[in-house]
Design a protein around this motif. Structure first.
Motif, PDB file in Angstrom:
ATOM      1  N   ARG A  19     -56.303  -5.776  46.322  1.00 11.78           N
ATOM      2  CA  ARG A  19     -56.536  -7.124  45.782  1.00 11.78           C
ATOM      3  C   ARG A  19     -55.196  -7.868  45.750  1.00 11.78           C
ATOM      4  NH1 ARG A  19     -60.809  -9.161  45.153  1.00 11.78           N
ATOM      5  NH2 ARG A  19     -60.152 -10.429  43.411  1.00 11.78           N
ATOM      6  N   PRO A  20     -55.227  -9.186  45.837  1.00 10.68           N
ATOM      7  CA  PRO A  20     -53.979  -9.964  45.881  1.00 10.68           C
ATOM      8  C   PRO A  20     -53.025  -9.683  44.722  1.00 10.68           C
ATOM      9  CG  PRO A  20     -55.836 -11.360  46.439  1.00 10.68           C
ATOM     10  CD  PRO A  20     -56.409 -10.033  46.010  1.00 10.68           C
ATOM     11  N   GLU A  21     -53.542  -9.476  43.515  1.00 15.68           N
ATOM     12  CA  GLU A  21     -52.653  -9.235  42.371  1.00 15.68           C
ATOM     13  C   GLU A  21     -51.898  -7.910  42.480  1.00 15.68           C
ATOM     14  OE1 GLU A  21     -56.904  -8.180  41.121  1.00 15.68           O
ATOM     15  OE2 GLU A  21     -55.975  -9.861  42.155  1.00 15.68           O
ATOM     16  N   ILE A  22     -52.387  -7.003  43.313  1.00 15.45           N
ATOM     17  CA  ILE A  22     -51.687  -5.740  43.590  1.00 15.45           C
ATOM     18  C   ILE A  22     -50.830  -5.880  44.844  1.00 15.45           C
ATOM     19  CG2 ILE A  22     -52.013  -3.319  44.261  1.00 15.45           C
ATOM     20  CD1 ILE A  22     -54.607  -3.393  42.543  1.00 15.45           C
ATOM     21  N   ALA A  23     -51.407  -6.457  45.880  1.00 17.73           N
ATOM     22  CA  ALA A  23     -50.742  -6.515  47.183  1.00 17.73           C
ATOM     23  C   ALA A  23     -49.508  -7.415  47.192  1.00 17.73           C
ATOM     24  CB  ALA A  23     -51.732  -6.975  48.249  1.00 17.73           C
ATOM     25  N   GLN A  69     -50.747  -8.917  55.828  1.00 20.60           N
ATOM     26  CA  GLN A  69     -51.880  -8.885  56.760  1.00 20.60           C
ATOM     27  C   GLN A  69     -52.950  -7.928  56.248  1.00 20.60           C
ATOM     28  OE1 GLN A  69     -51.648 -10.577  59.925  1.00 20.60           O
ATOM     29  NE2 GLN A  69     -53.798 -10.102  60.151  1.00 20.60           N
ATOM     30  N   PHE A  70     -53.798  -8.400  55.335  1.00 16.66           N
ATOM     31  CA  PHE A  70     -54.834  -7.532  54.767  1.00 16.66           C
ATOM     32  C   PHE A  70     -55.819  -7.048  55.811  1.00 16.66           C
ATOM     33  CE2 PHE A  70     -57.086 -11.534  54.613  1.00 16.66           C
ATOM     34  CZ  PHE A  70     -58.423 -11.184  54.788  1.00 16.66           C
ATOM     35  N   THR A  71     -55.950  -7.759  56.933  1.00 15.77           N
ATOM     36  CA  THR A  71     -56.925  -7.369  57.952  1.00 15.77           C
ATOM     37  C   THR A  71     -56.556  -6.062  58.659  1.00 15.77           C
ATOM     38  OG1 THR A  71     -55.895  -8.771  59.632  1.00 15.77           O
ATOM     39  CG2 THR A  71     -57.688  -9.744  58.336  1.00 15.77           C
ATOM     40  N   VAL A  94     -47.914  -6.528  57.613  1.00 11.70           N
ATOM     41  CA  VAL A  94     -47.885  -5.560  56.518  1.00 11.70           C
ATOM     42  C   VAL A  94     -49.211  -5.562  55.774  1.00 11.70           C
ATOM     43  CG1 VAL A  94     -46.673  -4.866  54.412  1.00 11.70           C
ATOM     44  CG2 VAL A  94     -45.405  -5.986  56.273  1.00 11.70           C
ATOM     45  N   GLY A  95     -49.870  -4.397  55.766  1.00  9.76           N
ATOM     46  CA  GLY A  95     -51.121  -4.225  55.032  1.00  9.76           C
ATOM     47  C   GLY A  95     -50.928  -3.290  53.855  1.00  9.76           C
ATOM     48  N   ILE A  96     -51.448  -3.691  52.716  1.00 10.63           N
ATOM     49  CA  ILE A  96     -51.333  -2.906  51.481  1.00 10.63           C
ATOM     50  C   ILE A  96     -52.739  -2.474  51.068  1.00 10.63           C
ATOM     51  CG2 ILE A  96     -50.540  -2.924  49.075  1.00 10.63           C
ATOM     52  CD1 ILE A  96     -48.213  -3.585  50.882  1.00 10.63           C
ATOM     53  N   VAL A 115     -46.308 -16.780  54.120  1.00  7.38           N
ATOM     54  CA  VAL A 115     -46.704 -17.100  52.753  1.00  7.38           C
ATOM     55  C   VAL A 115     -47.920 -16.259  52.412  1.00  7.38           C
ATOM     56  CG1 VAL A 115     -47.558 -18.904  51.216  1.00  7.38           C
ATOM     57  CG2 VAL A 115     -45.801 -19.443  52.919  1.00  7.38           C
ATOM     58  N   PHE A 116     -47.806 -15.464  51.371  1.00 12.26           N
ATOM     59  CA  PHE A 116     -48.886 -14.566  50.983  1.00 12.26           C
ATOM     60  C   PHE A 116     -50.185 -15.343  50.763  1.00 12.26           C
ATOM     61  CE2 PHE A 116     -51.593 -12.108  48.287  1.00 12.26           C
ATOM     62  CZ  PHE A 116     -51.454 -10.821  48.779  1.00 12.26           C
ATOM     63  N   GLY A 117     -51.250 -14.895  51.407  1.00 20.01           N
ATOM     64  CA  GLY A 117     -52.573 -15.471  51.212  1.00 20.01           C
ATOM     65  C   GLY A 117     -52.850 -16.770  51.944  1.00 20.01           C
ATOM     66  N   ALA A 118     -51.860 -17.295  52.653  1.00 20.91           N
ATOM     67  CA  ALA A 118     -52.039 -18.581  53.343  1.00 20.91           C
ATOM     68  C   ALA A 118     -52.589 -18.370  54.751  1.00 20.91           C
ATOM     69  CB  ALA A 118     -50.704 -19.321  53.423  1.00 20.91           C
TER      70      ALA A 118
END
Length: 145
Positions: A98-102, A78-80, A31-33, A124-127
């Motif tokens: 950005r992480p605070e939004i995603a 998955q931000f990539t 999942v990409g935001i 886990v988000f960001g891990a």
């Protein structure tokens, strides 16, 4: 918002040596935001994921949805998916939220899938994660809103 959906026979995520999510038959969702995503995009993609008929019936046709086969979902942020590789050799991720939004949007996406009665496991988000799965088919579909 982008979701790379992969129909799988099984999938799991390990973070720091611990299993954080594990499913049998179902979907692995990457999942990409992006920064412009809202609840509207989440609602659209939740309905799409739940409603797609990607599981085979008795005749081998893709006629069954995930709830029909009691499948699970493993959701991995998955931000990539928003990598821009048009220039140079290092991808740009400027389109990824950005992480605070995603993070809250990804969590809302998962909550809405659960509200549809689906088993939802997550990474886990960001891990840094080790994601293992057996692609079934293979069936891999990019969904965008």
């Amino acid at each position: 918002m982008k979701v790379l959906l992969q129909r799988c026979k099984n999938a799991s995520v390990i973070v720091d040596g611990q299993v954080t999510g594990k499913i049998d038959r179902g979907y692995l969702l990457l999942v990409g935001i992006t920064s412009t995503d809202t609840e509207k995009e989440i609602d659209f993609l939740v309905e799409k994921v739940v409603g797609l008929r990607l599981f085979e019936d008795d005749q081998g046709k893709m006629n069954h949805s995930i709830d029909h086969v009691s499948g699970g979902i493993l959701s991995v942020s998955q931000f990539t998916l928003y990598a821009d590789t048009r220039k140079g050799r290092r991808p740009s991720f400027i389109e990824a939220a950005r992480p605070e939004i995603a993070k809250p949007l990804w969590e809302l996406f998962n909550e809405k899938l659960q509200a549809k009665g689906l088993q939802v496991e997550t990474g886990v988000f960001g891990a840094m994660m080790d994601v293992t799965f057996t692609n079934d088919g293979p069936v891999t579909i990019m969904l965008e809103a």
